[in-house]
Design a protein around this motif. Sequence first.
Motif, PDB file in Angstrom:
ATOM      1  N   PRO A  46       0.816  -1.226   0.000  1.00 33.02           N
ATOM      2  CA  PRO A  46       0.000   0.000   0.000  1.00 33.02           C
ATOM      3  C   PRO A  46       0.851   1.277   0.000  1.00 33.02           C
ATOM      4  N   ARG A  47       1.979   1.250   0.700  1.00 36.87           N
ATOM      5  CA  ARG A  47       2.868   2.423   0.708  1.00 36.87           C
ATOM      6  C   ARG A  47       3.492   2.653  -0.665  1.00 36.87           C
ATOM      7  N   VAL A  48       3.956   1.588  -1.289  1.00 35.23           N
ATOM      8  CA  VAL A  48       4.570   1.714  -2.610  1.00 35.23           C
ATOM      9  C   VAL A  48       3.526   2.188  -3.617  1.00 35.23           C
ATOM     10  N   LYS A  49       2.342   1.614  -3.564  1.00 28.78           N
ATOM     11  CA  LYS A  49       1.273   1.996  -4.480  1.00 28.78           C
ATOM     12  C   LYS A  49       0.889   3.460  -4.268  1.00 28.78           C
ATOM     13  N   GLY A  50       0.791   3.884  -3.013  1.00 32.78           N
ATOM     14  CA  GLY A  50       0.475   5.284  -2.718  1.00 32.78           C
ATOM     15  C   GLY A  50       1.547   6.230  -3.212  1.00 32.78           C
ATOM     16  N   TYR A  51       2.800   5.824  -3.072  1.00 34.46           N
ATOM     17  CA  TYR A  51       3.911   6.663  -3.535  1.00 34.46           C
ATOM     18  C   TYR A  51       3.831   6.893  -5.043  1.00 34.46           C
ATOM     19  N   PHE A  52       3.622   5.827  -5.805  1.00 30.66           N
ATOM     20  CA  PHE A  52       3.558   5.964  -7.248  1.00 30.66           C
ATOM     21  C   PHE A  52       2.264   6.638  -7.706  1.00 30.66           C
ATOM     22  N   THR A  53       1.176   6.415  -7.005  1.00 29.63           N
ATOM     23  CA  THR A  53      -0.077   7.092  -7.342  1.00 29.63           C
ATOM     24  C   THR A  53       0.064   8.593  -7.134  1.00 29.63           C
ATOM     25  N   GLN A  54       0.677   8.983  -6.021  1.00 28.99           N
ATOM     26  CA  GLN A  54       0.897  10.405  -5.756  1.00 28.99           C
ATOM     27  C   GLN A  54       1.824  11.010  -6.807  1.00 28.99           C
ATOM     28  N   GLY A  55       2.858  10.287  -7.192  1.00 29.33           N
ATOM     29  CA  GLY A  55       3.766  10.783  -8.227  1.00 29.33           C
ATOM     30  C   GLY A  55       3.058  10.953  -9.554  1.00 29.33           C
ATOM     31  N   LEU A  56       2.188  10.025  -9.899  1.00 32.50           N
ATOM     32  CA  LEU A  56       1.432  10.135 -11.142  1.00 32.50           C
ATOM     33  C   LEU A  56       0.478  11.318 -11.100  1.00 32.50           C
ATOM     34  N   GLN A  57      -0.158  11.528  -9.964  1.00 34.11           N
ATOM     35  CA  GLN A  57      -1.054  12.684  -9.830  1.00 34.11           C
ATOM     36  C   GLN A  57      -0.281  13.990  -9.934  1.00 34.11           C
ATOM     37  N   ASP A  58       0.908  14.043  -9.352  1.00 32.87           N
ATOM     38  CA  ASP A  58       1.741  15.246  -9.461  1.00 32.87           C
ATOM     39  C   ASP A  58       2.142  15.512 -10.910  1.00 32.87           C
ATOM     40  N   LEU A  59       2.486  14.452 -11.639  1.00 33.02           N
ATOM     41  CA  LEU A  59       2.840  14.617 -13.046  1.00 33.02           C
ATOM     42  C   LEU A  59       1.651  15.111 -13.860  1.00 33.02           C
ATOM     43  N   GLU A  60       0.471  14.568 -13.596  1.00 34.17           N
ATOM     44  CA  GLU A  60      -0.716  15.009 -14.331  1.00 34.17           C
ATOM     45  C   GLU A  60      -1.060  16.461 -14.012  1.00 34.17           C
ATOM     46  N   ALA A  61      -0.844  16.866 -12.767  1.00 31.26           N
ATOM     47  CA  ALA A  61      -1.129  18.248 -12.388  1.00 31.26           C
ATOM     48  C   ALA A  61      -0.153  19.209 -13.053  1.00 31.26           C
ATOM     49  N   GLU A  62       1.081  18.816 -13.213  1.00 31.14           N
ATOM     50  CA  GLU A  62       2.088  19.680 -13.836  1.00 31.14           C
ATOM     51  C   GLU A  62       2.053  19.629 -15.352  1.00 31.14           C
ATOM     52  N   ARG A  63       1.327  18.677 -15.902  1.00 31.74           N
ATOM     53  CA  ARG A  63       1.248  18.547 -17.363  1.00 31.74           C
ATOM     54  C   ARG A  63       0.631  19.791 -17.971  1.00 31.74           C
ATOM     55  N   SER A  64      -0.381  20.337 -17.341  1.00 29.79           N
ATOM     56  CA  SER A  64      -1.029  21.519 -17.894  1.00 29.79           C
ATOM     57  C   SER A  64      -0.071  22.706 -17.919  1.00 29.79           C
ATOM     58  N   ASN A  65       0.831  22.802 -16.962  1.00 28.67           N
ATOM     59  CA  ASN A  65       1.816  23.886 -16.961  1.00 28.67           C
ATOM     60  C   ASN A  65       2.866  23.677 -18.058  1.00 28.67           C
ATOM     61  N   ALA A  66       3.185  22.452 -18.372  1.00 31.32           N
ATOM     62  CA  ALA A  66       4.196  22.175 -19.394  1.00 31.32           C
ATOM     63  C   ALA A  66       3.658  22.421 -20.790  1.00 31.32           C
ATOM     64  N   ILE A  67       2.367  22.228 -21.000  1.00 31.52           N
ATOM     65  CA  ILE A  67       1.775  22.405 -22.333  1.00 31.52           C
ATOM     66  C   ILE A  67       1.711  23.894 -22.688  1.00 31.52           C
TER      67      ILE A  67
END
Length: 68
Positions: A46-67
Amino acid sequence: MKKVGFRNLLAQIHHDERGAVSLETILIIGAIALPILIFLIRVGWPRVKGYFTQGLQDLEAERSNAIQ
């Protein structure tokens, strides 16, 4: 040439101890590693899954700034 019967062949295989130490070592390592692996999957996953889920959410949130 000597003819080897099936019974003699089985007796030779049964008394052959080559590789027994390797097999015992593998079984001991498996007996130690299996409980550790089960513990890591049950507790750590659960910790590993949460870590990668949070990282994916951070990447998706920053995607709009990169575009832009």
